[in-house]
Design an enzyme around this catalytic site. Structure first.
Site, short mmCIF file in Angstrom:
data_model
loop_
_atom_site.label_atom_id
_atom_site.label_comp_id
_atom_site.label_asym_id
_atom_site.label_seq_id
_atom_site.Cartn_x
_atom_site.Cartn_y
_atom_site.Cartn_z
N ASN A 1 9.95 12.50 31.58
CA ASN A 1 10.37 11.90 30.31
C ASN A 1 9.38 12.26 29.21
OD1 ASN A 1 8.96 9.41 28.91
ND2 ASN A 1 8.50 9.24 31.12
N GLY B 1 8.37 8.97 24.13
CA GLY B 1 7.52 8.74 22.97
C GLY B 1 7.54 7.31 22.46
N PHE B 2 7.44 6.33 23.37
CA PHE B 2 7.37 4.92 22.99
C PHE B 2 8.53 4.53 22.06
CE2 PHE B 2 2.45 4.18 23.48
CZ PHE B 2 2.61 4.17 24.85
N LYS C 1 -3.89 0.63 31.56
CA LYS C 1 -3.12 1.61 32.34
C LYS C 1 -3.69 2.99 32.08
CE LYS C 1 1.62 2.85 33.58
NZ LYS C 1 3.02 2.45 33.46
N SER D 1 0.00 7.13 28.00
CA SER D 1 1.25 7.89 27.94
C SER D 1 0.96 9.29 27.41
CB SER D 1 2.25 7.20 27.02
OG SER D 1 3.36 8.06 26.77
N ASN E 1 3.07 11.14 25.93
CA ASN E 1 4.11 11.49 24.95
C ASN E 1 3.83 11.01 23.53
OD1 ASN E 1 5.71 12.73 27.01
ND2 ASN E 1 6.27 10.68 27.70
N THR E 2 2.68 10.39 23.31
CA THR E 2 2.23 10.03 21.97
C THR E 2 0.99 10.84 21.66
OG1 THR E 2 3.12 7.78 22.12
CG2 THR E 2 1.36 8.16 20.51
N ASN F 1 -0.27 6.11 35.21
CA ASN F 1 0.85 6.52 34.38
C ASN F 1 1.42 7.84 34.91
OD1 ASN F 1 2.60 6.65 32.08
ND2 ASN F 1 1.06 5.60 30.86
N THR F 2 2.32 8.45 34.15
CA THR F 2 2.92 9.72 34.56
C THR F 2 1.91 10.87 34.42
OG1 THR F 2 3.76 10.08 32.32
CG2 THR F 2 5.21 8.96 33.88
N GLY G 1 8.50 0.56 30.83
CA GLY G 1 9.33 1.71 30.50
C GLY G 1 10.78 1.49 30.85
N PHE G 2 11.05 0.66 31.86
CA PHE G 2 12.45 0.41 32.22
C PHE G 2 13.09 -0.55 31.22
CE2 PHE G 2 16.10 -1.30 34.36
CZ PHE G 2 16.61 -0.21 35.06
#
Length: 352
Positions: free
Chosen positions: A111, A114-115, A213, A175, A177-178, A242-243, A63-64
């Protein structure tokens, strides 16, 4: 410039919006403005995991550096490993801005990116351009596009493309966000994806280990199913975690209700408890990477004692800057010696 000075200048960078600050940080790394950690790592921190030798257990989470544009300068800061990505088959814009929020009072980040990334071709080209050998272990984190309907084909294709270029590959199915991505953690769907990835892997002469993950928001039954699914296949390990989509009552920031995944200090306790549970369920047969709230020698040590062979940081690094890395390693080595531990491997799972 040395890491300590780079960290001292962070308040100036925080005058930018979070995503702008992040983009500037990647440029600054490539300009050499973050410096490097020239001190050799303490031998007590060396660890072997997944058949790979790590000079220290501290890694940078995915992600960074989504597009693998700053891998080498990041490694030179002193990380034992860097995980670049998440890369998707095709370029993807991600969600509308603003989509990154600092929760400074909570030492956290939300965050909903969304990839967003430049796609597999650009990612692989950047990996191919890296000078070898690298000073640290390199991992690839791969995921699917938002509109994908064929993850059982996409993940193997991603693995095949990056396998010659990295030391391990992480299958990201967690994730938040997807849309629909976390559904791929279900037992049947995850098994199908892993079977396809491992079948592709078997055809290669060089076969980097595969990790998965996972999310911190899973039910106990779901965690058990994931662990068994991985144990029944040639999966090397799990990244925990993950988050989170949860919002602890302790959050103080006015931005705490923003949608997306929460990372940083508030994730530490829940992710460490999940790590401990996964270590018990796997009976030490999976390599575990502890992520979530790693920002000090103490938090890294807690993850290791809960069952992690390696740890990753992201939000902690974003807040503290490059000076955090040598400090964390120094403090972790001191904690190991305080407890009479001969090597880091002897501390793994000591309190699980």
């Amino acid at each position: 410039m040395c890491p300590a000075l780079a960290s001292a200048l962070l308040p100036l960078v925080r005058g930018l919006d979070p995503e702008g600050a992040h983009e500037f940080s990647l440029r600054a790394l490539n300009w050499g403005l973050a410096g490097r950690d020239r001190k050799p790592d303490d031998p007590i921190l060396a660890v072997r995991a997944m058949g790979l030798d790590f000079r220290n257990p501290l890694g940078l989470a995915a992600g960074f550096d989504k597009n693998a544009v700053a891998v080498l300068p990041l490694m030179r800061l002193g990380f034992g490993f860097v995980e670049a990505g998440t890369a998707t088959p095709r370029p993807q814009q991600g969600n509308p801005r603003p989509r990154v929020f600092r929760l400074e009072e909570d030492r956290a980040v939300i965050n909903r990116l969304g990839f967003n990334n430049a796609g597999l071709d650009a990612y692989a080209a950047n990996l191919e351009a890296l000078p070898r050998p690298l000073p640290a272990v390199l991992g690839a984190n791969v995921g699917i596009n938002k509109d994908s309907t064929t993850p059982e084909r996409d993940y193997p294709a991603l693995y095949l493309r990056v396998a010659p270029l990295v030391d391990y590959v992480t299958v990201n199915v967690s994730s938040p966000n997807t849309p629909g991505l976390r559904d791929l953690q279900g037992e049947a769907r995850l098994a199908a994806i892993l079977d396809a990835v491992l079948a592709a892997r078997a055809e290669l002469p060089r076969r980097p280990p595969v990790l998965v993950k996972i999310a911190p928001d899973l039910s106990e039954a779901a965690v058990e199913a994931i662990v068994e699914t991985c144990l029944n296949r040639d999966v090397a390990g799990l990244i925990v975690s993950n988050t989170t989509i949860a919002r602890p009552d302790t959050l103080r920031s006015t931005q705490k209700r923003e949608a997306g995944g929460l990372s940083g200090r508030p994730l530490f306790q829940v992710s460490t408890e999940l790590l401990r549970r996964v270590h018990r369920l796997s009976r030490g047969r999976l390599t575990l990477i502890g992520a979530g709230g790693v920002e000090s020698g103490e938090t890294a040590y807690a993850k290791i004692k809960a069952g992690a062979s390696l740890v990753q940081t992201y939000a902690g690094f974003a807040y503290a800057g490059p000076a955090m890395i040598p400090r964390l390693k120094r403090d972790l080595a001191a904690l190991l010696r305080r407890d009479g531990v001969a090597s880091l491997a002897d501390a793994i799972g000591a309190e699980a």
